[in-house]
Design a protein around this motif. Structure first.
Motif, PDB file in Angstrom:
ATOM      1  N   LEU A   1       0.857  -1.177   0.000  1.00  0.00           N
ATOM      2  CA  LEU A   1       0.000   0.000   0.000  1.00  0.00           C
ATOM      3  C   LEU A   1       0.896   1.232   0.000  1.00  0.00           C
ATOM      4  O   LEU A   1       1.726   1.397   0.903  1.00  0.00           O
TER       5      LEU A   1
ATOM      6  N   SER B   1       0.743   4.539   0.899  1.00  0.00           N
ATOM      7  CA  SER B   1      -0.248   5.300   1.662  1.00  0.00           C
ATOM      8  C   SER B   1      -0.187   6.800   1.392  1.00  0.00           C
ATOM      9  O   SER B   1      -1.117   7.530   1.704  1.00  0.00           O
TER      10      SER B   1
ATOM     11  N   TYR C   1      -8.745 -13.530   5.327  1.00  0.00           N
ATOM     12  CA  TYR C   1      -8.047 -12.352   4.801  1.00  0.00           C
ATOM     13  C   TYR C   1      -8.877 -11.659   3.718  1.00  0.00           C
ATOM     14  O   TYR C   1      -9.029 -10.431   3.738  1.00  0.00           O
TER      15      TYR C   1
ATOM     16  N   PHE D   1     -10.039  -7.859   3.649  1.00  0.00           N
ATOM     17  CA  PHE D   1      -9.557  -6.984   2.575  1.00  0.00           C
ATOM     18  C   PHE D   1     -10.721  -6.348   1.801  1.00  0.00           C
ATOM     19  O   PHE D   1     -10.733  -5.144   1.554  1.00  0.00           O
ATOM     20  N   ASN D   2     -11.706  -7.160   1.418  1.00  0.00           N
ATOM     21  CA  ASN D   2     -12.833  -6.640   0.630  1.00  0.00           C
ATOM     22  C   ASN D   2     -13.571  -5.521   1.366  1.00  0.00           C
ATOM     23  O   ASN D   2     -13.989  -4.536   0.754  1.00  0.00           O
TER      24      ASN D   2
ATOM     25  N   TRP E   1     -12.249  -3.605   3.813  1.00  0.00           N
ATOM     26  CA  TRP E   1     -11.332  -2.443   3.883  1.00  0.00           C
ATOM     27  C   TRP E   1     -11.295  -1.719   2.531  1.00  0.00           C
ATOM     28  O   TRP E   1     -11.357  -0.487   2.477  1.00  0.00           O
ATOM     29  N   TYR E   2     -11.220  -2.464   1.444  1.00  0.00           N
ATOM     30  CA  TYR E   2     -11.123  -1.869   0.107  1.00  0.00           C
ATOM     31  C   TYR E   2     -12.353  -0.997  -0.180  1.00  0.00           C
ATOM     32  O   TYR E   2     -12.226   0.147  -0.607  1.00  0.00           O
TER      33      TYR E   2
ATOM     34  N   PHE F   1     -10.407   2.233   1.644  1.00  0.00           N
ATOM     35  CA  PHE F   1      -9.488   2.600   0.551  1.00  0.00           C
ATOM     36  C   PHE F   1     -10.181   3.427  -0.530  1.00  0.00           C
ATOM     37  O   PHE F   1      -9.695   4.484  -0.932  1.00  0.00           O
TER      38      PHE F   1
ATOM     39  N   TRP G   1      -6.690   5.801   2.916  1.00  0.00           N
ATOM     40  CA  TRP G   1      -5.710   4.794   2.523  1.00  0.00           C
ATOM     41  C   TRP G   1      -4.408   4.878   3.315  1.00  0.00           C
ATOM     42  O   TRP G   1      -3.420   4.267   2.926  1.00  0.00           O
ATOM     43  N   GLU G   2      -4.422   5.648   4.410  1.00  0.00           N
ATOM     44  CA  GLU G   2      -3.142   5.739   5.137  1.00  0.00           C
ATOM     45  C   GLU G   2      -2.791   4.463   5.895  1.00  0.00           C
ATOM     46  O   GLU G   2      -1.635   4.216   6.191  1.00  0.00           O
ATOM     47  N   LYS G   3      -3.784   3.609   6.158  1.00  0.00           N
ATOM     48  CA  LYS G   3      -3.491   2.419   6.965  1.00  0.00           C
ATOM     49  C   LYS G   3      -4.190   1.169   6.409  1.00  0.00           C
ATOM     50  O   LYS G   3      -5.371   1.195   6.129  1.00  0.00           O
ATOM     51  N   ASP G   4      -3.403   0.109   6.254  1.00  0.00           N
ATOM     52  CA  ASP G   4      -3.967  -1.181   5.862  1.00  0.00           C
ATOM     53  C   ASP G   4      -4.404  -1.877   7.150  1.00  0.00           C
ATOM     54  O   ASP G   4      -3.629  -2.023   8.089  1.00  0.00           O
TER      55      ASP G   4
ATOM     56  N   TRP H   1      -3.355 -10.927   7.040  1.00  0.00           N
ATOM     57  CA  TRP H   1      -2.420 -11.004   5.908  1.00  0.00           C
ATOM     58  C   TRP H   1      -1.188 -11.824   6.258  1.00  0.00           C
ATOM     59  O   TRP H   1      -0.786 -12.716   5.510  1.00  0.00           O
TER      60      TRP H   1
END
Lengths: 186, 78
Positions: A48, A50, B20, B24-25, B27-28, B32, B37-40, B46
């Motif tokens: 990512l 970011s 996972y 992810f889905n 979060w996306y 996102f 989008w600063e943090k996954d 993961w």
């Protein structure tokens, strides 16, 4: 010889929903029977960025080997491993996906590039542009056979990408239903 | 056909993969795409899934293939 072809498709869904569908296309259990040529999909790397809102992903995709059964017999493999690299640029609403085969490369090279971007006239729609190149590497004595196999490969890929688009439409429809609070998957 | 049934039914990472992918889905779509989008947020899922997949690829001697492919294409783009 390399065969190339391009395809375009418009999804009547916004870019965010279509790219969400891309991630679910192979992994949601209800799509597996429709995409039976896809055997396994695993995410092997993800980064990512970011500061710019970019998501870089590498996935390993296992598919049924292309070509007729007798060719698979000669090649000695029934599956083919591919790698898919994708970049999603959320700020600019673009998604680019490049898929290549990593096994069976002595026989065939396939590269497929897909771009998803908002429709230039209607921002609630999404355009998919797809470029595929396929080439078979066979002894020159077998060139005419290689050409037939290439043609078969192209036909197979076109059938599969049509199936892929149908599944994308299906996923978009249930994502839309979910967004509208109808939690039913058809 | 032998390969097909083996791949589909007994993937040892499938539970980790599902966990996972679900994370992810979500979060996306919810973060996102909305500019957050600063943090996954799915790091724990993961790490667990990735370790399983890489181990499995090594067992099947596929790992080096993907690495080679990555190197080749990195060179082409230089």
């Amino acid at each position: 010889m390399v065969r190339r072809y391009t395809q375009e498709h418009t999804f009547r869904h916004p870019w965010g929903r279509v790219t969400s569908a891309c991630w679910r296309k192979y992994t949601d259990p209800e799509n597996r029977s429709r995409l039976s040529h896809i055997l396994e999909v695993d995410t092997i790397d993800r980064k990512l960025d970011s500061s710019h809102g970019k998501l870089l992903t590498k996935r390993a995709i296992t598919v049924n080997a292309p070509g007729p059964w007798w060719l698979q017999r000669i090649v000695g493999e029934t599956v083919c491993h591919c790698v898919e690299d994708s970049t999603v640029d959320a700020a600019n609403k673009s998604m680019e996906i490049v898929t290549r085969n990593v096994t069976l490369k002595d026989f065939v090279s396939v590269e497929e590039k897909c771009w998803y971007s908002p429709h230039p006239q209607n921002p609630d729609w999404t355009v998919l542009r797809q470029e595929t190149s396929i080439s078979c590497h066979t002894l020159s004595a077998l060139a005419s056979m290689a050409e037939k196999i290439e043609q078969r490969c192209v036909e197979k890929f076109q059938q599969n990408s049509a199936k892929g688009r149908e599944v994308m439409e299906h996923v978009c429809a249930y994502l839309e239903a979910e967004a509208n609070g109808i939690g039913v998957r058809v | 056909m032998k390969d097909k049934s083996k791949l589909a039914s007994s993937s040892p990472c499938s539970a980790l993969k599902t966990a996972y992918n679900e994370c992810f889905n979500k979060w996306y779509a919810e973060k996102f795409l909305k500019g957050q989008w600063e943090k996954d947020e799915c790091l724990q899922e993961w790490e667990a899934y990735r370790a399983c997949v890489l181990k499995r690829m090594e067992d099947r001697k596929l790992h080096h293939l993907f690495k080679m492919e990555a190197m080749l294409h990195a060179k082409e783009e230089d």
